[in-house]
Scaffold this motif. Structure first.
Motif, PDB file in Angstrom:
ATOM      1  N   VAL A 117      51.269  39.189  17.366  1.00 33.91           N
ATOM      2  CA  VAL A 117      50.108  37.786  16.330  1.00 33.91           C
ATOM      3  C   VAL A 117      51.653  36.932  15.610  1.00 33.91           C
ATOM      4  N   THR A 118      51.330  36.304  15.868  1.00 30.97           N
ATOM      5  CA  THR A 118      52.407  35.222  14.800  1.00 30.97           C
ATOM      6  C   THR A 118      51.906  34.139  14.590  1.00 30.97           C
ATOM      7  N   GLY A 119      52.635  32.760  13.776  1.00 32.68           N
ATOM      8  CA  GLY A 119      52.616  32.030  13.351  1.00 32.68           C
ATOM      9  C   GLY A 119      52.827  31.317  13.324  1.00 32.68           C
ATOM     10  N   SER A 120      52.908  29.862  13.614  1.00 31.90           N
ATOM     11  CA  SER A 120      53.725  28.177  14.313  1.00 31.90           C
ATOM     12  C   SER A 120      53.172  27.413  13.331  1.00 31.90           C
ATOM     13  N   PHE A 121      54.083  26.351  12.653  1.00 31.50           N
ATOM     14  CA  PHE A 121      53.480  24.962  12.316  1.00 31.50           C
ATOM     15  C   PHE A 121      53.425  24.225  13.410  1.00 31.50           C
ATOM     16  N   VAL A 122      53.271  24.308  14.523  1.00 36.42           N
ATOM     17  CA  VAL A 122      52.589  23.007  15.624  1.00 36.42           C
ATOM     18  C   VAL A 122      51.700  23.566  15.707  1.00 36.42           C
ATOM     19  N   PRO A 123      50.550  21.712  15.630  1.00 41.03           N
ATOM     20  CA  PRO A 123      49.125  22.217  16.375  1.00 41.03           C
ATOM     21  C   PRO A 123      48.424  22.813  17.943  1.00 41.03           C
ATOM     22  N   ALA A 124      47.220  23.650  17.399  1.00 39.64           N
ATOM     23  CA  ALA A 124      47.450  24.787  18.767  1.00 39.64           C
ATOM     24  C   ALA A 124      47.269  23.559  19.788  1.00 39.64           C
ATOM     25  N   SER A 125      46.903  22.704  19.551  1.00 41.61           N
ATOM     26  CA  SER A 125      46.778  21.813  21.383  1.00 41.61           C
ATOM     27  C   SER A 125      48.144  21.426  22.041  1.00 41.61           C
ATOM     28  N   GLU A 126      48.919  21.437  20.805  1.00 40.63           N
ATOM     29  CA  GLU A 126      50.499  20.587  21.183  1.00 40.63           C
ATOM     30  C   GLU A 126      51.255  21.771  21.613  1.00 40.63           C
ATOM     31  N   LEU A 127      50.988  22.627  21.312  1.00 36.76           N
ATOM     32  CA  LEU A 127      51.931  24.004  21.288  1.00 36.76           C
ATOM     33  C   LEU A 127      51.425  24.338  22.596  1.00 36.76           C
ATOM     34  N   ALA A 128      50.174  24.900  23.407  1.00 35.35           N
ATOM     35  CA  ALA A 128      49.484  24.937  24.185  1.00 35.35           C
ATOM     36  C   ALA A 128      50.451  23.882  25.193  1.00 35.35           C
ATOM     37  N   ASP A 129      49.943  22.419  25.336  1.00 39.38           N
ATOM     38  CA  ASP A 129      50.194  21.966  26.538  1.00 39.38           C
ATOM     39  C   ASP A 129      52.433  21.760  26.880  1.00 39.38           C
ATOM     40  N   THR A 130      52.908  21.908  25.317  1.00 31.31           N
ATOM     41  CA  THR A 130      54.111  22.131  25.743  1.00 31.31           C
ATOM     42  C   THR A 130      54.685  23.081  26.585  1.00 31.31           C
ATOM     43  N   THR A 131      53.824  24.029  25.978  1.00 33.91           N
ATOM     44  CA  THR A 131      54.719  25.137  26.869  1.00 33.91           C
ATOM     45  C   THR A 131      53.959  25.098  27.834  1.00 33.91           C
ATOM     46  N   LEU A 132      53.077  25.020  28.266  1.00 35.50           N
ATOM     47  CA  LEU A 132      52.341  24.993  29.987  1.00 35.50           C
ATOM     48  C   LEU A 132      53.179  23.855  30.709  1.00 35.50           C
ATOM     49  N   SER A 133      53.722  23.076  29.863  1.00 38.48           N
ATOM     50  CA  SER A 133      54.353  21.582  30.460  1.00 38.48           C
ATOM     51  C   SER A 133      55.789  22.213  30.469  1.00 38.48           C
ATOM     52  N   TYR A 134      56.812  23.317  30.633  1.00 40.67           N
ATOM     53  CA  TYR A 134      57.877  23.714  30.437  1.00 40.67           C
ATOM     54  C   TYR A 134      57.431  24.857  31.592  1.00 40.67           C
ATOM     55  N   MET A 135      56.312  25.433  31.380  1.00 44.99           N
ATOM     56  CA  MET A 135      56.025  26.282  32.488  1.00 44.99           C
ATOM     57  C   MET A 135      55.955  25.613  33.869  1.00 44.99           C
ATOM     58  N   THR A 136      55.097  24.502  34.161  1.00 47.19           N
ATOM     59  CA  THR A 136      55.314  24.255  35.419  1.00 47.19           C
ATOM     60  C   THR A 136      56.411  23.211  35.541  1.00 47.19           C
ATOM     61  N   GLY A 137      57.046  22.244  34.283  1.00 47.20           N
ATOM     62  CA  GLY A 137      58.636  21.994  34.757  1.00 47.20           C
ATOM     63  C   GLY A 137      59.452  23.210  35.714  1.00 47.20           C
ATOM     64  N   SER A 138      59.575  24.074  35.297  1.00 50.74           N
ATOM     65  CA  SER A 138      60.123  25.306  35.525  1.00 50.74           C
ATOM     66  C   SER A 138      59.599  25.531  37.023  1.00 50.74           C
ATOM     67  N   MET A 139      58.248  25.597  37.740  1.00 51.53           N
ATOM     68  CA  MET A 139      58.401  26.075  39.174  1.00 51.53           C
ATOM     69  C   MET A 139      59.143  25.011  40.185  1.00 51.53           C
ATOM     70  N   THR A 140      59.030  26.298  40.676  1.00 44.36           N
ATOM     71  CA  THR A 140      60.081  26.083  42.437  1.00 44.36           C
ATOM     72  C   THR A 140      59.657  26.423  43.591  1.00 44.36           C
TER      73      THR A 140
END
Length: 264
Positions: A117-140
């Protein structure tokens, strides 16, 4: 007989230098400095912007930076609770008040390696979108990385965004015991040895499989609580299907209690 001059007697006329500041000016400067110091003290005592200073953050507080450009003030998001069957450890450093709370199971629990458990200053929806975008961009085609869609939920009355991703890899340290056992067998069949040489040239098969379940809880327009459940196993049979991820991670939201946001 002529009188000797003062100079001939070795005396020199000295000019008394005027001090840089007079006594009145020094006194005035002291008063100005005292007023400034008092103003700073009063400001820190009575001014409340809704955020915390580093020394005000207590053990068990889940905080994030106040904002991306305000990193000496902290927003309190939640408080940490005990999680039955787990031991909690605070992880951080002396340079700031940010803490990560790491729960490890007291005994083997459903392939869970840790819950954080930790905190972030990035809005929740944006943080989820950014993480998933990175993941999908790394898929080959060769990559084992797989990610779910972002799923919406509610945690303690707050909007939350949940997803999971999985991957597998080879860890050579886990083959140590097997290698020792093989070395003890002095009889090696030639045909078997040739097969082993051929296998050595190929990439070794994965022996670690991991799945990360993430839940980002929207505290306010800016700050987010981040909950992660990390699971590992020897194969992919323990992976949770997407339609079970939300219910599963909800079991671990009792690790914290969200606090009421203060008006800024």
């Amino acid at each position: 007989m002529s009188k000797k001059s003062a100079m001939s007697k070795g005396y020199r006329k000295t000019v008394k230098k005027k001090p840089f500041l007079s006594k009145k000016e020094i006194l005035a400067l002291i008063i100005i400095v005292a007023v400034i110091v008092l103003a700073v003290v009063l400001f820190n005592l009575f001014y409340d912007d809704g955020f915390l200073g580093a020394k005000q953050v207590q053990s068990g507080d889940v905080v994030s930076y106040a904002s991306s450009n305000m990193r000496t003030r902290y927003a309190k998001i939640a408080e940490i609770n005990d999680l039955e069957g787990f031991t909690c450890e605070e992880q951080g450093n002396d340079s700031n008040a940010l803490l990560t709370y790491n729960f490890t199971p007291d005994e083997e629990t459903d392939h869970i390696r840790s819950v954080t458990v930790t905190g972030s200053f990035v809005p929740a929806s944006e943080l989820a979108d950014t993480t998933l975008s990175y993941m999908t961009g790394s898929m080959t085609d060769e990559s084992s990385l797989q990610a779910s869609e972002k799923m919406e939920a509610e945690v303690q009355g707050y909007p939350a965004y949940i997803f999971s991703y999985s991957s597998d890899y080879y860890d050579e340290t886990l083959d140590g015991e097997a290698a020792d056992g093989e070395a003890a067998d002095e009889t090696v069949d030639t045909e078997a040895a040739d097969a082993e040489d051929a296998d050595a040239e190929a990439a070794p098969a994965s022996n670690v499989y991991s799945q990360n379940l993430s839940c980002y809880v929207q505290f306010d327009d800016t700050h987010t609580l981040c909950l992660h459940v990390y699971r590992t196993g020897d194969d992919d049979s323990f992976y949770l299907p997407d339609d079970q991820v939300v219910d599963y991670i909800m079991n671990y939201t009792s690790a914290f209690t969200m606090v009421q946001p203060e008006a800024k």
